[in-house]
Enzyme design. Structure first.
Site, short mmCIF file in Angstrom:
data_model
loop_
_atom_site.label_atom_id
_atom_site.label_comp_id
_atom_site.label_asym_id
_atom_site.label_seq_id
_atom_site.Cartn_x
_atom_site.Cartn_y
_atom_site.Cartn_z
N LYS A 1 1.02 -1.40 0.02
CA LYS A 1 -0.08 0.08 -0.02
C LYS A 1 0.93 1.26 0.01
O LYS A 1 1.93 1.32 0.43
CB LYS A 1 -0.88 0.05 1.11
N ASP B 1 -2.95 -1.82 9.30
CA ASP B 1 -3.10 -1.70 7.82
C ASP B 1 -3.41 -3.11 7.25
O ASP B 1 -3.78 -3.15 6.15
CB ASP B 1 -1.69 -1.46 7.15
#
Ligand code: ATP
Length: 312
Positions: free
Chosen positions: A23, A150
């Site tokens: 990400k 995350d």
């Protein structure tokens, strides 16, 4: 705790292969430090085409082997997020944590790209399939949120708003478009907690904190297909702290601009820097410029958004 099922029930089949993206944060707003030790965040996550792969096969114990980025450096014991995720799922579903796991890692370690959280997401999905435990994705995400902020996003993928400490995810509805990125990978990682601590220190010394507003301008930029518009809206509150700990990152950002990138920011807690390009060819040229400038270990091109962890 007694096992809810014995060796003859629901025998694992396998192997299962899961691919999981890295990400970047298109926006990372960092608020106050909470009493639980987390900072309040408003972030826009974006999954990109740098992938780790996890293979899970039946085994008599729980083992992890790996190849690629960080091999020989990353501990493969109970501290590894892959093992921690497998154990968490086994405890949650009351099955024995038996699996042979093999990680092919290409997401750089401690690079601000959430490779460890990505691997935890992959392990949850792979073990759930291997063990036939059928845990719904939302429940896997909730479990994942206890392993790393995350992880829920990396199960989800795409582009999503993250709030709380980043674990509360809601998808961003954008027109389908592909964005082109260049990731400048540093020689050495930065530990995320050090970067947050540095931000707190800088704020204590007078750096003004930003308001944790919803990133409406970024959302509207994502609905357009214009990289210049998107470029103006990228932002990262951790950038000042990463630059304070690694002043040489300023040279990386400058080199990316000189190579023609639309814009560049530090990725998450760094030290990777991420540059926006207008198309795939432009991304190749920016990557070549960064490589020629000799400011990073490597410059990789990537596209986004990508789906989250998926069985392949
Ligand atoms: P983030 O962007 O989520 O803050 P990061 O990209 O900076 O993280 P990671 O690569 O996710 O950093 O790893 C951070 C630390 O987590 C590593 O230095 C390592 O000690 C630990 N770790 C445990 N398991 C893993 C794993 N499977 N892959 C990477 N790191 C792991």
């Amino acid at each position: 705790m007694t096992e809810a099922w014995g060796p003859d029930d629901r025998r694992p089949s396998g192997p299962v292969r899961v691919r999981v993206p890295a990400k970047i944060n298109l926006h990372l707003g960092v608020g106050a430090l909470r009493p639980d030790g987390f900072h309040e965040l408003t972030t826009v996550y974006h999954a990109i085409s740098l992938f780790d792969e996890l293979r899970a096969s039946p085994g008599d114990t729980l083992t992890l082997t790996m190849e690629g980025e960080g091999a020989g450096e990353l501990a493969l014991d109970e501290t590894n997020l892959v093992i921690r995720a497998a154990r968490a799922l086994a405890a949650h579903t009351r099955v024995p944590a038996y699996a042979r796991l093999h990680l092919r890692k290409s997401i750089p370690l401690a690079g601000g790209l959430a490779g460890g959280s990505a691997d935890a997401a992959a392990a949850l999905l792979a073990c759930d399939a291997l063990w036939g435990t059928g845990v719904p994705r939302d429940e896997l995400a909730e479990l994942g949120g206890t392993l790393g902020s995350d992880v829920p996003f990396l199960l989800h993928g795409g582009t999503a708003l993250g709030t709380g400490h980043g674990e509360a995810i809601s998808p961003v509805l954008a027109r389908p478009s592909t964005w082109h990125w260049v990731i400048a990978v540093a020689h050495d990682g930065l530990a995320t907690p050090d970067v947050y601590r540095e931000l707190d220190r800088l704020r204590g010394a007078g750096l003004a904190p930003t308001a944790l507003d919803s990133p409406d301008d970024l959302m509207s930029a994502l609905r357009q297909r214009n990289p210049e518009v998107l470029g103006d809206e990228l932002g990262n509150d951790l950038q000042a702290a990463a630059l304070s700990l690694r002043p040489e990152l300023a040279e990386v950002l400058k080199a990316g601009q000189a190579a023609g990138a639309v814009t560049g920011i530090v990725s998450g807690s760094g030290p990777s820097c991420v540059f926006l390009a207008t198309d795939a060819g432009h991304a190749e040229r920016v990557a070549a410029g960064l490589t020629a400038a000799g400011v990073c270990r490597e410059a990789r091109t990537a596209r986004g958004p990508m789906p989250g962890a998926r069985i392949t």
